[in-house]
Design a protein around this motif. Structure first.
Motif, PDB file in Angstrom:
ATOM      1  N   ARG A 183      -7.857  10.098  -5.698  1.00 51.45           N
ATOM      2  CA  ARG A 183      -7.809   8.998  -4.724  1.00 51.45           C
ATOM      3  C   ARG A 183      -8.079   7.698  -5.476  1.00 51.45           C
ATOM      4  N   ASP A 184      -7.015   6.975  -5.765  1.00 48.43           N
ATOM      5  CA  ASP A 184      -7.119   5.789  -6.609  1.00 48.43           C
ATOM      6  C   ASP A 184      -6.907   4.526  -5.784  1.00 48.43           C
ATOM      7  N   ARG A 185      -7.325   3.397  -6.357  1.00 48.95           N
ATOM      8  CA  ARG A 185      -7.026   2.118  -5.688  1.00 48.95           C
ATOM      9  C   ARG A 185      -5.666   1.605  -6.150  1.00 48.95           C
ATOM     10  N   PHE A 208      11.125   8.990  -1.570  1.00 51.33           N
ATOM     11  CA  PHE A 208      12.528   8.774  -1.229  1.00 51.33           C
ATOM     12  C   PHE A 208      12.722   8.647   0.268  1.00 51.33           C
ATOM     13  N   GLU A 209      13.779   7.932   0.629  1.00 52.00           N
ATOM     14  CA  GLU A 209      14.028   7.605   2.033  1.00 52.00           C
ATOM     15  C   GLU A 209      15.505   7.844   2.333  1.00 52.00           C
ATOM     16  N   VAL A 210      15.767   8.344   3.542  1.00 49.01           N
ATOM     17  CA  VAL A 210      17.146   8.482   4.025  1.00 49.01           C
ATOM     18  C   VAL A 210      17.251   7.631   5.279  1.00 49.01           C
ATOM     19  N   TYR A 249      -7.390  -0.151  -1.014  1.00 47.43           N
ATOM     20  CA  TYR A 249      -8.821  -0.298  -1.292  1.00 47.43           C
ATOM     21  C   TYR A 249      -9.561   0.883  -0.671  1.00 47.43           C
ATOM     22  N   GLU A 250      -9.500   2.037  -1.351  1.00 42.85           N
ATOM     23  CA  GLU A 250     -10.149   3.250  -0.842  1.00 42.85           C
ATOM     24  C   GLU A 250     -11.381   3.524  -1.681  1.00 42.85           C
ATOM     25  N   ARG A 251     -12.191   4.479  -1.219  1.00 38.89           N
ATOM     26  CA  ARG A 251     -13.338   4.870  -2.048  1.00 38.89           C
ATOM     27  C   ARG A 251     -12.812   5.798  -3.149  1.00 38.89           C
ATOM     28  N   TYR A 293       4.240   4.561  11.988  1.00 44.16           N
ATOM     29  CA  TYR A 293       5.686   4.534  12.202  1.00 44.16           C
ATOM     30  C   TYR A 293       6.341   5.884  12.477  1.00 44.16           C
ATOM     31  N   TYR A 294       5.571   6.973  12.458  1.00 38.93           N
ATOM     32  CA  TYR A 294       6.205   8.289  12.562  1.00 38.93           C
ATOM     33  C   TYR A 294       6.555   8.721  13.987  1.00 38.93           C
ATOM     34  N   ASN A 295       7.639   9.476  14.104  1.00 44.19           N
ATOM     35  CA  ASN A 295       7.940  10.249  15.308  1.00 44.19           C
ATOM     36  C   ASN A 295       8.668  11.518  14.860  1.00 44.19           C
ATOM     37  N   PRO A 306       0.823  -1.212   0.000  1.00 46.44           N
ATOM     38  CA  PRO A 306       0.000   0.000   0.000  1.00 46.44           C
ATOM     39  C   PRO A 306       0.853   1.256   0.000  1.00 46.44           C
ATOM     40  N   GLU A 307       2.144   1.114   0.225  1.00 45.96           N
ATOM     41  CA  GLU A 307       3.073   2.260   0.249  1.00 45.96           C
ATOM     42  C   GLU A 307       4.489   1.702   0.110  1.00 45.96           C
ATOM     43  N   GLY A 308       5.487   2.579  -0.039  1.00 47.68           N
ATOM     44  CA  GLY A 308       6.821   2.101  -0.377  1.00 47.68           C
ATOM     45  C   GLY A 308       7.807   1.977   0.783  1.00 47.68           C
ATOM     46  N   VAL A 360      -0.977  14.566  12.043  1.00 51.30           N
ATOM     47  CA  VAL A 360      -0.458  13.428  12.816  1.00 51.30           C
ATOM     48  C   VAL A 360      -0.067  12.272  11.892  1.00 51.30           C
ATOM     49  N   ARG A 361      -0.591  12.285  10.620  1.00 53.28           N
ATOM     50  CA  ARG A 361      -0.302  11.252   9.625  1.00 53.28           C
ATOM     51  C   ARG A 361      -0.984   9.927   9.972  1.00 53.28           C
ATOM     52  N   GLY A 362      -1.401   9.225   8.930  1.00 53.98           N
ATOM     53  CA  GLY A 362      -2.202   8.016   9.118  1.00 53.98           C
ATOM     54  C   GLY A 362      -1.426   6.714   9.244  1.00 53.98           C
TER      55      GLY A 362
END
Ligand code: HAM
Length: 450
Positions: free
Chosen positions: A119-121, A128-130, A112-114, A260-262, A79-81, A255-257
């Protein structure tokens, strides 16, 4: 008729060119920031996302595409990278390399969103990630790289919203305050949030039902519960954003959905009334605990991702002129078999020399070939006829000036080279900045010159 699944799109024609252009800009900016391209699988074991994104998030409870493979293993379409990149970082022991590892990706994700505008399925994200640094400079770098991608694309009114969730002590303090606030209104929450209050009250803030309701009006914000260290860290991030001239607003509501965030969380929005729900075009944040949680060594990380379909909507909404090639250099026309054979040969030679060339394949009349050349927006027509060919000549027509010349076959390449350069030099944007110094490498009609 078999139709595409709900929430998916066929990207073709001009839209496909816009997508490719966005991807090229991302590649270019990422190269400048020294990020390496990474490809991870589109499906991973279900456990990765449950442990990584969080059991009580909307994404994991309601939106994943799960399946069991033929050997009865539980799998999920990503669902995400971020979770996949972290899994790869651990599995390939990248933490043993010189840190930080800086990588970027571009690929399809599934939720699987509406479905609605933006807003796509099946969605395509670049991100990018560090991995391997806790320095707030890297938070600022990630945010500024994202902003620079949008700016390079020509987007305007880019709004960066930042917030801090703080370290684990700050988050615990905030959790307590939130629970105290929610307790008197517990019965008014939706069924999912009633469960969340025990497991993960933070997720109530991004609930699609209760998130915007009156119950949450006046609810405490994370920023008021940051301990000294987290506060200082947030101030440091802001000072680096100032140095990088990234304009931002502190938005305590973010707050983000994903669990894993801090510390740093951020969303990038485009101020366009036409985008409504899709106005957040990119988002990210710090996730210092995730590598350890998934079985790797304690590693501080930050990242960002953006939905390409939302970027396309924003570009269209803001009517950004894109330097997309929508013409060809030469269209070759002929009538008889001998000319057709020569056209095939000439087309190959011209293509190998770097020109964009097409010709007639379906046996159309000369009149229809003219129409086809017009549809393809060809800059030149090469009109072959046997008599000219016997004399070693071809007829060439500039479709813009209507100038027609008969030239020696050997001279075609030089002729085209000269004429095409002349056409490019006749910049019509009125600026002094001509092609050699053009930042984007495209012709002067691009937004860089507006
Ligand atoms: P996210 O906020 O879930 O974060 O998604 C990031 C971006 O992907 C959104 O801002 C939006 O542009 C796009 N997006 C999300 N869902 C959809 C959808 N259904 N249709 C179209 N576009 C969508 C993440 O995915 C995190 N992995 C970001 C990150 C990377 N955090 C740290 N590193």
């Amino acid at each position: 008729m078999i139709t595409k699944p709900k929430g998916t799109s066929d990207i073709y024609g001009r839209d496909a060119k816009i997508w490719k252009y966005i991807e090229e800009i991302v590649d270019g900016v990422m190269e400048k920031y020294n990020y390496n391209y990474i490809r991870t699988p589109i499906f991973e074991s279900t456990e990765l996302f449950h442990r990584g994104i969080g059991e009580s998030t909307d994404i994991v409870t309601k939106e994943t595409y799960d399946f069991t493979d033929r050997a009865d293993r539980k799998m999920t379409l990503r669902p995400e990278g971020t979770a996949g990149v972290v899994r790869s970082f651990i599995e390939n022991k990248m933490y043993g390399e010189s840190l930080p590892v800086k990588c970027y990706y571009n690929g399809t994700m599934y939720r699987y969103e509406r479905p609605q505008l933006g807003r796509d399925r099946e969605l395509t994200q670049f991100g990018f990630e560090v991995l391997g640094t806790d320095d707030p400079i890297s938070d600022a770098e990630v945010i500024s790289a994202a902003v620079n991608i949008y700016k390079m694309l020509g987007l305007k009114d880019i709004k960066v919203h930042i917030n801090s969730l703080g370290d684990s002590e700050s988050r615990d303090n905030y959790r307590k305050a939130l629970l105290e606030f929610l307790e008197p209104n517990k019965d008014k929450l939706c069924d999912d949030c009633k469960k969340r209050i025990e497991k993960n009250p933070l997720r109530i803030l991004d609930c699609k039902i209760d998130g915007d309701s009156d119950i949450l009006k006046g609810c405490p914000t994370t920023i008021d519960y940051l301990n000294k260290e987290s506060k200082e860290r947030f101030e440091e991030l802001k000072s680096y954003l100032d140095i990088l001239e990234v304009k931002y607003v502190v938005d305590p509501k973010i707050v983000r959905g994903l669990d894993y965030y801090n510390h740093t969380v951020f969303e990038i929005k485009i101020d366009s009334p036409g985008l409504s729900n899709a106005q957040t075009i990119g988002a990210g944040g710090r996730y210092n605990g995730l590598v350890k949680q998934l079985g790797g060594p304690d590693t501080a990380c930050i990242g960002f991702a953006s939905g390409i379909s939302r970027v396309v909507l924003a570009l269209k909404e803001q009517e950004v002129k894109l330097p997309i090639k929508e013409d060809i250099d030469v269209f070759i026309m002929y009538v008889n078999e001998e000319e057709r054979k020569y056209a095939v040969y000439l087309q190959q030679e011209l293509r190998m020399s770097g020109f964009t060339v097409d010709m007639e394949y379906t046996g159309r009349s000369l009149k229809s070939q003219f129409k086809q050349a017009e549809r393809l927006n060809s800059k030149f027509l090469l009109i072959l006829n046997s008599e000219d060919l016997d004399n070693g000549e071809v007829q060439i027509k500039n479709t813009e000036t209507k100038q027609e010349d008969k030239i020696s076959i050997e001279y075609i390449m030089y002729y085209l080279d000269e004429q095409l350069v002349d056409m490019e030099d006749s910049c019509d944007c009125g600026c002094d900045d001509h092609h050699d110094s053009c930042e984007c490498g495209h012709d002067c009609k691009c937004h860089n010159h507006e």
